[in-house]
Write a protein that holds these residues in place. Structure first.
Motif, PDB file in Angstrom:
ATOM      1  N   UNK A 154     -17.810   7.981 -55.266  1.00 20.32           N
ATOM      2  CA  UNK A 154     -18.512   9.126 -54.681  1.00 20.32           C
ATOM      3  C   UNK A 154     -19.206   9.882 -55.806  1.00 20.32           C
ATOM      4  N   UNK A 155     -20.491  10.176 -55.598  1.00 23.39           N
ATOM      5  CA  UNK A 155     -21.255  10.898 -56.608  1.00 23.39           C
ATOM      6  C   UNK A 155     -22.251  11.838 -55.952  1.00 23.39           C
ATOM      7  N   UNK A 156     -22.713  12.797 -56.747  1.00 27.73           N
ATOM      8  CA  UNK A 156     -23.716  13.745 -56.262  1.00 27.73           C
ATOM      9  C   UNK A 156     -25.087  13.332 -56.777  1.00 27.73           C
ATOM     10  N   UNK A 177     -14.352  15.639 -54.011  1.00 28.19           N
ATOM     11  CA  UNK A 177     -14.218  14.196 -53.740  1.00 28.19           C
ATOM     12  C   UNK A 177     -14.936  13.333 -54.786  1.00 28.19           C
ATOM     13  N   UNK A 178     -15.777  13.952 -55.629  1.00 33.44           N
ATOM     14  CA  UNK A 178     -16.584  13.172 -56.579  1.00 33.44           C
ATOM     15  C   UNK A 178     -15.684  12.325 -57.479  1.00 33.44           C
ATOM     16  N   UNK A 179     -16.004  11.038 -57.606  1.00 27.02           N
ATOM     17  CA  UNK A 179     -15.178  10.119 -58.402  1.00 27.02           C
ATOM     18  C   UNK A 179     -15.167  10.554 -59.860  1.00 27.02           C
ATOM     19  N   UNK A 180     -14.006  10.385 -60.498  1.00 28.10           N
ATOM     20  CA  UNK A 180     -13.863  10.788 -61.898  1.00 28.10           C
ATOM     21  C   UNK A 180     -14.903  10.087 -62.759  1.00 28.10           C
ATOM     22  N   UNK A 238      -7.674   6.204 -49.351  1.00 27.34           N
ATOM     23  CA  UNK A 238      -8.640   7.296 -49.393  1.00 27.34           C
ATOM     24  C   UNK A 238     -10.056   6.816 -49.147  1.00 27.34           C
ATOM     25  N   UNK A 239     -11.025   7.682 -49.475  1.00 32.27           N
ATOM     26  CA  UNK A 239     -12.433   7.376 -49.215  1.00 32.27           C
ATOM     27  C   UNK A 239     -12.987   6.391 -50.236  1.00 32.27           C
ATOM     28  N   UNK A 240     -12.732   6.673 -51.515  1.00 31.75           N
ATOM     29  CA  UNK A 240     -13.338   5.876 -52.576  1.00 31.75           C
ATOM     30  C   UNK A 240     -12.248   5.252 -53.433  1.00 31.75           C
ATOM     31  N   UNK A 241     -12.617   4.272 -54.225  1.00 32.57           N
ATOM     32  CA  UNK A 241     -11.682   3.622 -55.132  1.00 32.57           C
ATOM     33  C   UNK A 241     -12.422   2.545 -55.889  1.00 32.57           C
ATOM     34  N   UNK A 296     -40.465  18.542 -59.913  1.00 28.99           N
ATOM     35  CA  UNK A 296     -40.966  19.789 -59.321  1.00 28.99           C
ATOM     36  C   UNK A 296     -41.020  19.714 -57.799  1.00 28.99           C
ATOM     37  N   UNK A 297     -40.982  18.500 -57.269  1.00 26.69           N
ATOM     38  CA  UNK A 297     -41.136  18.327 -55.818  1.00 26.69           C
ATOM     39  C   UNK A 297     -39.885  18.804 -55.095  1.00 26.69           C
ATOM     40  N   UNK A 298     -40.000  19.023 -53.763  1.00 24.72           N
ATOM     41  CA  UNK A 298     -38.808  19.404 -52.988  1.00 24.72           C
ATOM     42  C   UNK A 298     -37.707  18.387 -53.241  1.00 24.72           C
ATOM     43  N   UNK A 299     -36.480  18.838 -53.452  1.00 22.80           N
ATOM     44  CA  UNK A 299     -35.425  17.885 -53.761  1.00 22.80           C
ATOM     45  C   UNK A 299     -34.269  18.059 -52.790  1.00 22.80           C
ATOM     46  N   UNK A 300     -33.466  17.028 -52.730  1.00 19.55           N
ATOM     47  CA  UNK A 300     -32.303  17.049 -51.851  1.00 19.55           C
ATOM     48  C   UNK A 300     -31.080  16.697 -52.683  1.00 19.55           C
ATOM     49  N   UNK A 301     -29.970  17.443 -52.468  1.00 15.56           N
ATOM     50  CA  UNK A 301     -28.687  17.108 -53.080  1.00 15.56           C
ATOM     51  C   UNK A 301     -27.814  16.440 -52.037  1.00 15.56           C
ATOM     52  N   UNK A 302     -27.132  15.387 -52.407  1.00 17.77           N
ATOM     53  CA  UNK A 302     -26.196  14.773 -51.462  1.00 17.77           C
ATOM     54  C   UNK A 302     -25.026  14.150 -52.214  1.00 17.77           C
ATOM     55  N   UNK A 303     -23.823  14.480 -51.733  1.00 15.69           N
ATOM     56  CA  UNK A 303     -22.603  13.891 -52.299  1.00 15.69           C
ATOM     57  C   UNK A 303     -22.174  12.786 -51.346  1.00 15.69           C
ATOM     58  N   UNK A 304     -22.423  11.559 -51.747  1.00 16.04           N
ATOM     59  CA  UNK A 304     -22.235  10.436 -50.825  1.00 16.04           C
ATOM     60  C   UNK A 304     -21.367   9.360 -51.451  1.00 16.04           C
TER      61      UNK A 304
END
Lengths: 256, 272
Positions: free
Chosen positions: A138-140, A69-72, B55-58, A119-127
């Motif tokens: 949408x990006x990670x 889903x990540x935007x181009x 869709x979701x994004x655009x 170095x700290x605890x990290x979180x990944x999120x695709x939002x």
């Protein structure tokens, strides 16, 4: 349909609708300039915040997407290339001397270099990033949860808001944003140092950008230099809690 | 008997025995204020990004199924691959000081009349509470007072294709044979009112909420219902213009069928 009378009345009716529209328009503009009317309209913002906070579980997560889903191309918005000499110098040496300051109503002031943050605890999120203008991308994002930093610094009981001071200026005015502790402690609220598995580019707020996923894009401060814990927002810059809030009367609570 | 008056002059209506309940009249006139404000402040918000996606994004880097293209010399509205020139109306218009503006919708169609996204949003969200509250009150009240059952219920015979077809012919020829409709709505009227009350307005509220990043966390199913935030935005826009179309037809129907009597009925409850 008997001719004349009803014809005239129809004409009067059409004229009435036209006049009504004109009146509505000029009336709305005049109302829009009135302080008391703007205060009245602002009640809706408080209503939206109260309703969303009441209906949403504190820890409810914004949707996370699959990698496909990540935007181009993730649009760069707001400041894209901060012109300040100090910032330019930091870009030149890869933010080697940069550190995130944490101060205000905290038990322990912090200065955290980029290497230490990574170095700290990290979180990944695709939002999904939602701009107030209406578009989305949408990006990670990868970063350290803000709650981790807050635990290191130790918030004083009086602290109610966090203010994010930024390196960039828009129209000569420093950018800043603020959130309350509900959003600050939310698991998806992170200080991101990477976008789509790349070191955060300058256009997206290098070296550090706030992600506060349940609110609109302008809350996601870029080029974060310093986090200040405060009791109230009055007296800080324009006093409304953020650059756009001060400059253009945007809502401080941007959940809608 | 065999009365042979001209077709264009049917006998006067029998005196209607029932008018509009107070709740209907109150809600009707509240909407006369609320719905134009919603549409016009909505157009201000739309002007911030006059493109629509599915869709979701655009965003600017993605394909928009609807877009306004503007430049200081000309403009167009693109729907799919069809470009419709819109210079002078949408995307390129002259303001009251004679300057060319390239915002999508012109100042006469927006609240406030000059582009101000923050103000447009404030108007929109304030009146959204009134709109949603009014709709809820009307729905609950009209179910309780029997208005919906009495006036909007579709009987089995009304569903016959023959009767629907006859009603469509009447409307298209503007003959308005069903003069008794001050008491009884005809079937197309019922479709229109049911569509507005139970479909279009609820869809406006649902798609509006589905665009909010806060609701994305609290009610993801709502976003999924429309296939994503950008789809919800598209549906919001399409439904808004469906409501505008309803309004225009509503006005046309009013004008061809004794407008003053109808206005009186909607003000006082009874035609007399």
């Amino acid at each position: 349909m008997t001719g004349r009378r009803s014809l005239l009345s129809r004409r009067a009716l059409i004229g009435g609708i036209g006049a009504g529209t004109g009146l509505l328009l000029s009336g709305c503009d005049r109302l829009n300039e009135s302080d008391s009317w703007r205060r009245t309209l602002r009640l809706a913002e408080q209503g939206n915040e109260a309703a969303q906070r009441a209906l949403t579980a504190r820890m409810a997560l914004a949707r996370e997407f699959d990698p496909h889903h990540i935007s181009r191309k993730f649009p760069e918005n707001g400041t894209r290339r901060p012109q300040e000499a100090g910032y330019q110098a930091m870009v030149q040496n890869g933010f080697a001397d940069w550190s995130l300051k944490v101060d205000g109503l905290v038990e322990k002031r912090l200065a955290l270099p980029l290497g230490q943050l990574r170095q700290m605890p990290s979180r990944n999120q695709i939002t999904r990033h939602d701009c107030v203008e209406g578009w989305s991308a949408i990006g990670k994002w990868t970063g350290v949860p803000l709650s981790h930093i807050l635990d290191l610094a130790g918030l004083m009981p009086k602290a109610r808001y966090l203010v994010f001071h930024c390196a960039d200026r828009l129209g000569g005015v420093p950018y800043y944003e603020s959130i309350d502790l509900i959003d600050a402690r939310h698991p998806q609220t992170i200080l991101a140092w990477a976008l789509n598995d790349q070191m955060l580019p300058v256009g997206h707020g290098a070296p550090l950008r706030l992600r506060v996923e349940r609110q609109l894009g302008y809350k996601h401060a870029k080029y974060v230099m310093r986090i200040e814990a405060v009791e109230r927002l009055t007296g800080i810059y324009g006093g409304r809690g953020g650059y756009w809030e001060d400059v253009a009367d945007y809502e401080w609570y941007a959940g809608i | 008997m065999a009365m042979n008056g001209p077709v264009s002059e049917p006998p006067a209506d029998p005196a209607p025995t029932t008018g509009h309940p107070r709740l209907t009249r109150l809600w009707h006139w509240a909407n006369v204020i609320i719905l134009p404000v919603m549409l016009m402040s909505g157009l201000t918000i739309f002007n911030a990004h006059p493109r629509l996606y599915w869709g979701h994004a655009g965003n600017l880097n993605d394909y928009a199924w609807f877009a306004v293209g503007s430049s200081p010399t000309q403009s167009y509205v693109r729907i799919g691959e069809t470009r419709i020139p819109s210079t002078g109306w949408i995307g390129n218009w002259t303001d009251d000081r004679g300057r060319i503006q390239t915002w999508a919708f012109p100042s006469w169609a927006t609240i406030p009349s000059r582009y101000d996204l923050a103000a447009g949003r404030r108007w929109h969200f304030f009146f959204a509470w009134l709109m949603a509250g009014g709709l809820a009150a009307y729905m609950i009240g009209s179910l309780a007072n029997g208005h919906i059952r009495r006036r909007l219920h579709l009987s089995r015979t009304e569903w016959y294709p023959r009767s629907i077809w006859r009603d469509m012919r009447d409307h298209l020829s503007l003959s308005m044979r069903h003069r008794a409709e001050l008491q009884h709505y005809n079937i197309l009227q019922k479709f229109a009112y049911i569509g507005v009350i139970f479909l279009a307005l609820p869809v406006m509220i649902a798609t509006g909420l589905a665009m909010a990043p806060g609701m994305d966390a609290s009610a993801p199913w709502l976003v999924d219902l429309f296939g994503g935030r950008q789809s919800a935005r598209s549906v919001h826009f399409i439904t808004a213009f469906s409501l505008l179309a309803f309004f225009l037809i509503h006005m046309a129907m009013l004008l061809v069928s004794r407008p003053l009597a109808r206005l009186r009925t909607m003000v006082r409850g009874r035609p007399a």
